[in-house]
Write an enzyme that holds these catalytic residues in place. Structure first.
Site, PDB file in Angstrom:
ATOM      1  N   HIS A   1      21.853 -19.698  -3.972  1.00  0.00           N
ATOM      2  CA  HIS A   1      20.996 -19.774  -2.777  1.00  0.00           C
ATOM      3  C   HIS A   1      20.873 -18.372  -2.193  1.00  0.00           C
ATOM      4  O   HIS A   1      21.790 -17.552  -2.316  1.00  0.00           O
ATOM      5  CB  HIS A   1      21.595 -20.716  -1.728  1.00  0.00           C
ATOM      6  CG  HIS A   1      21.664 -22.125  -2.211  1.00  0.00           C
ATOM      7  ND1 HIS A   1      20.607 -22.995  -2.141  1.00  0.00           N
ATOM      8  CD2 HIS A   1      22.665 -22.805  -2.810  1.00  0.00           C
ATOM      9  CE1 HIS A   1      20.950 -24.152  -2.674  1.00  0.00           C
ATOM     10  NE2 HIS A   1      22.206 -24.074  -3.090  1.00  0.00           N
TER      11      HIS A   1
ATOM     12  N   ALA B   1      46.453 -20.717 -11.269  1.00  0.00           N
ATOM     13  CA  ALA B   1      45.727 -21.958 -11.011  1.00  0.00           C
ATOM     14  C   ALA B   1      45.141 -21.956  -9.594  1.00  0.00           C
ATOM     15  O   ALA B   1      45.789 -21.499  -8.650  1.00  0.00           O
ATOM     16  CB  ALA B   1      46.679 -23.130 -11.187  1.00  0.00           C
TER      17      ALA B   1
ATOM     18  N   ASP C   1      37.225 -12.124 -26.727  1.00  0.00           N
ATOM     19  CA  ASP C   1      37.938 -12.888 -27.768  1.00  0.00           C
ATOM     20  C   ASP C   1      39.297 -13.375 -27.250  1.00  0.00           C
ATOM     21  O   ASP C   1      39.976 -12.676 -26.502  1.00  0.00           O
ATOM     22  CB  ASP C   1      38.212 -12.000 -28.990  1.00  0.00           C
ATOM     23  CG  ASP C   1      36.931 -11.484 -29.644  1.00  0.00           C
ATOM     24  OD1 ASP C   1      35.850 -12.019 -29.366  1.00  0.00           O
ATOM     25  OD2 ASP C   1      37.043 -10.528 -30.433  1.00  0.00           O
TER      26      ASP C   1
HETATM   27  C1  LIG Z   1      49.973 -17.444 -12.267  1.00  0.00           C
HETATM   28  C2  LIG Z   1      51.159 -18.053 -12.988  1.00  0.00           C
HETATM   29  C3  LIG Z   1      50.973 -17.860 -14.504  1.00  0.00           C
HETATM   30  C4  LIG Z   1      52.393 -17.264 -12.520  1.00  0.00           C
HETATM   31  O1  LIG Z   1      53.528 -17.758 -13.150  1.00  0.00           O
HETATM   32  P1  LIG Z   1      54.913 -16.923 -13.066  1.00  0.00           P
HETATM   33  O2  LIG Z   1      54.690 -15.583 -13.701  1.00  0.00           O
HETATM   34  O3  LIG Z   1      55.990 -17.747 -13.643  1.00  0.00           O
HETATM   35  O4  LIG Z   1      55.092 -16.634 -11.519  1.00  0.00           O
HETATM   36  P2  LIG Z   1      56.014 -17.361 -10.439  1.00  0.00           P
HETATM   37  O5  LIG Z   1      55.967 -18.850 -10.598  1.00  0.00           O
HETATM   38  O6  LIG Z   1      57.354 -16.708 -10.504  1.00  0.00           O
HETATM   39  O7  LIG Z   1      55.291 -16.970  -9.073  1.00  0.00           O
HETATM   40  C5  LIG Z   1      55.261 -15.617  -8.617  1.00  0.00           C
HETATM   41  C6  LIG Z   1      54.659 -15.584  -7.236  1.00  0.00           C
HETATM   42  O8  LIG Z   1      53.244 -15.861  -7.357  1.00  0.00           O
HETATM   43  C7  LIG Z   1      52.893 -16.988  -6.551  1.00  0.00           C
HETATM   44  N1  LIG Z   1      51.926 -17.782  -7.333  1.00  0.00           N
HETATM   45  C8  LIG Z   1      52.077 -18.237  -8.578  1.00  0.00           C
HETATM   46  N2  LIG Z   1      51.001 -18.918  -8.993  1.00  0.00           N
HETATM   47  C9  LIG Z   1      50.140 -18.903  -7.948  1.00  0.00           C
HETATM   48  C10 LIG Z   1      48.853 -19.458  -7.755  1.00  0.00           C
HETATM   49  N3  LIG Z   1      48.244 -20.158  -8.750  1.00  0.00           N
HETATM   50  N4  LIG Z   1      48.243 -19.259  -6.584  1.00  0.00           N
HETATM   51  C11 LIG Z   1      48.848 -18.535  -5.603  1.00  0.00           C
HETATM   52  N5  LIG Z   1      50.066 -17.986  -5.722  1.00  0.00           N
HETATM   53  C12 LIG Z   1      50.722 -18.185  -6.882  1.00  0.00           C
HETATM   54  C13 LIG Z   1      54.174 -17.745  -6.335  1.00  0.00           C
HETATM   55  O9  LIG Z   1      54.104 -18.492  -5.145  1.00  0.00           O
HETATM   56  C14 LIG Z   1      55.197 -16.624  -6.278  1.00  0.00           C
HETATM   57  O10 LIG Z   1      55.149 -16.047  -4.974  1.00  0.00           O
HETATM   58  P3  LIG Z   1      56.518 -15.504  -4.283  1.00  0.00           P
HETATM   59  O11 LIG Z   1      57.008 -14.409  -5.190  1.00  0.00           O
HETATM   60  O12 LIG Z   1      56.033 -15.012  -2.946  1.00  0.00           O
HETATM   61  O13 LIG Z   1      57.420 -16.658  -4.230  1.00  0.00           O
HETATM   62  C15 LIG Z   1      51.310 -19.578 -12.739  1.00  0.00           C
HETATM   63  O14 LIG Z   1      51.819 -19.820 -11.427  1.00  0.00           O
HETATM   64  C16 LIG Z   1      49.992 -20.330 -12.869  1.00  0.00           C
HETATM   65  O15 LIG Z   1      49.174 -20.453 -11.951  1.00  0.00           O
HETATM   66  N6  LIG Z   1      49.772 -20.860 -14.104  1.00  0.00           N
HETATM   67  C17 LIG Z   1      48.507 -21.485 -14.488  1.00  0.00           C
HETATM   68  C18 LIG Z   1      48.758 -22.910 -15.008  1.00  0.00           C
HETATM   69  C19 LIG Z   1      47.463 -23.503 -15.473  1.00  0.00           C
HETATM   70  O16 LIG Z   1      46.544 -23.676 -14.713  1.00  0.00           O
HETATM   71  N7  LIG Z   1      47.395 -23.795 -16.797  1.00  0.00           N
HETATM   72  C20 LIG Z   1      46.135 -24.180 -17.443  1.00  0.00           C
HETATM   73  C21 LIG Z   1      45.827 -25.614 -17.362  1.00  0.00           C
HETATM   74  S1  LIG Z   1      44.290 -25.991 -18.133  1.00  0.00           S
END
Ligand SMILES: CC(C)(COP(=O)(O)OP(=O)(O)OC[C@H]1O[C@@H](n2cnc3c(N)ncnc32)[C@H](O)[C@@H]1OP(=O)(O)O)[C@@H](O)C(=O)NCCC(=O)NCCS
Length: 196
Positions: A112, A160, A96
């Site tokens: 596969h 992401a 949920d």
């Molecule tokens: C995962 C996520 C939520 C983290 O956000 P946050 O808590 O603000 O974290 P930060 O931006 O401070 O990043 C923290 C660390 O994680 C790493 N990181 C963040 N997102 C990452 C990702 N998607 N892939 C790989 N590394 C990632 C950063 O490089 C950073 O590394 P560092 O500490 O070595 O510099 C965000 O980066 C993300 O991916 N959001 C998803 C957005 C999305 O797709 N929305 C939906 C659309 S439909």
């Protein structure tokens, strides 16, 4: 779209014996299909986007949800899915309040054979399947791939573009390829529906 056309996707679901709860919101026309021995359930108040602009991230595809062989897809209530594929031959569960961001792929099998001879001969009899369990209130960022056997606890966030395989405790923030825990979520962890 006429009222009749907007109801057509739901009529197709009913004809295919897909169970869905009240309040299902379909934007665009998803491809949701249950093979005859499989089971496909969608809870209440779910939203499934399938048009390019139904999520302004931009969807590359319609949502595709397939329950094949004797497999089960079980999607909880208040779940959102945008232009993503869920393809189960055994089991995919989504708890949920989870949201599956744009253009994700979630598979419980590899499609596969992993055996080179069987693959060459187009033999699909021994496909490896392992259940995928996604807990409650999980936020899956856009363009993620979640592979067979993955278990994601409640309240997790998947960054992401991650490629996810393994078991992750509730409240983890997971990212990268291969995805690793990068930190814990700040939010309060609730009692889970996923046993870790
Ligand atoms: C995962 C996520 C939520 C983290 O956000 P946050 O808590 O603000 O974290 P930060 O931006 O401070 O990043 C923290 C660390 O994680 C790493 N990181 C963040 N997102 C990452 C990702 N998607 N892939 C790989 N590394 C990632 C950063 O490089 C950073 O590394 P560092 O500490 O070595 O510099 C965000 O980066 C993300 O991916 N959001 C998803 C957005 C999305 O797709 N929305 C939906 C659309 S439909």
């Amino acid at each position: 779209m006429s009222k009749f056309n907007s109801q057509l996707p739901k009529i197709m679901l009913k004809m295919n014996k897909v169970k869905y709860g009240k309040g299902l919101k379909l934007v665009g026309w998803p491809f949701i299909f249950r093979f005859s021995q499989a089971s496909l359930e969608i809870g209440e108040d779910c939203a499934i986007n399938s048009n390019f602009l139904s999520n302004l991230i931009g969807l590359y595809q319609r949502t595709i949800i397939i329950a094949r062989d004797k497999g089960t897809v079980r999607i909880g209530s208040h779940v959102g899915i945008s232009g993503s594929t869920l393809y189960a031959r055994e089991l995919i569960e989504v708890g949920d309040y989870s949201v599956i961001g744009a253009n994700c792929k979630i598979f419980d099998n590899d499609f596969h054979s992993l055996n080179p001879e069987e693959r060459k001969a187009d033999i699909y009899d021994h496909l490896v399947t392992r259940p995928v369990k996604i807990g409650k209130n999980v936020f899956i960022g856009c363009n993620c791939i979640i592979l067979k056997g993955t278990v994601i606890g409640d309240n997790c966030i998947i960054g992401a573009g991650s490629v996810v395989h393994g078991t992750f405790e509730s409240g983890s923030v997971i990212a990268g390829n291969p995805a690793k825990v990068i930190k814990k979520t700040g939010g309060q962890i609730q009692e889970g529906n996923v046993e870790l």
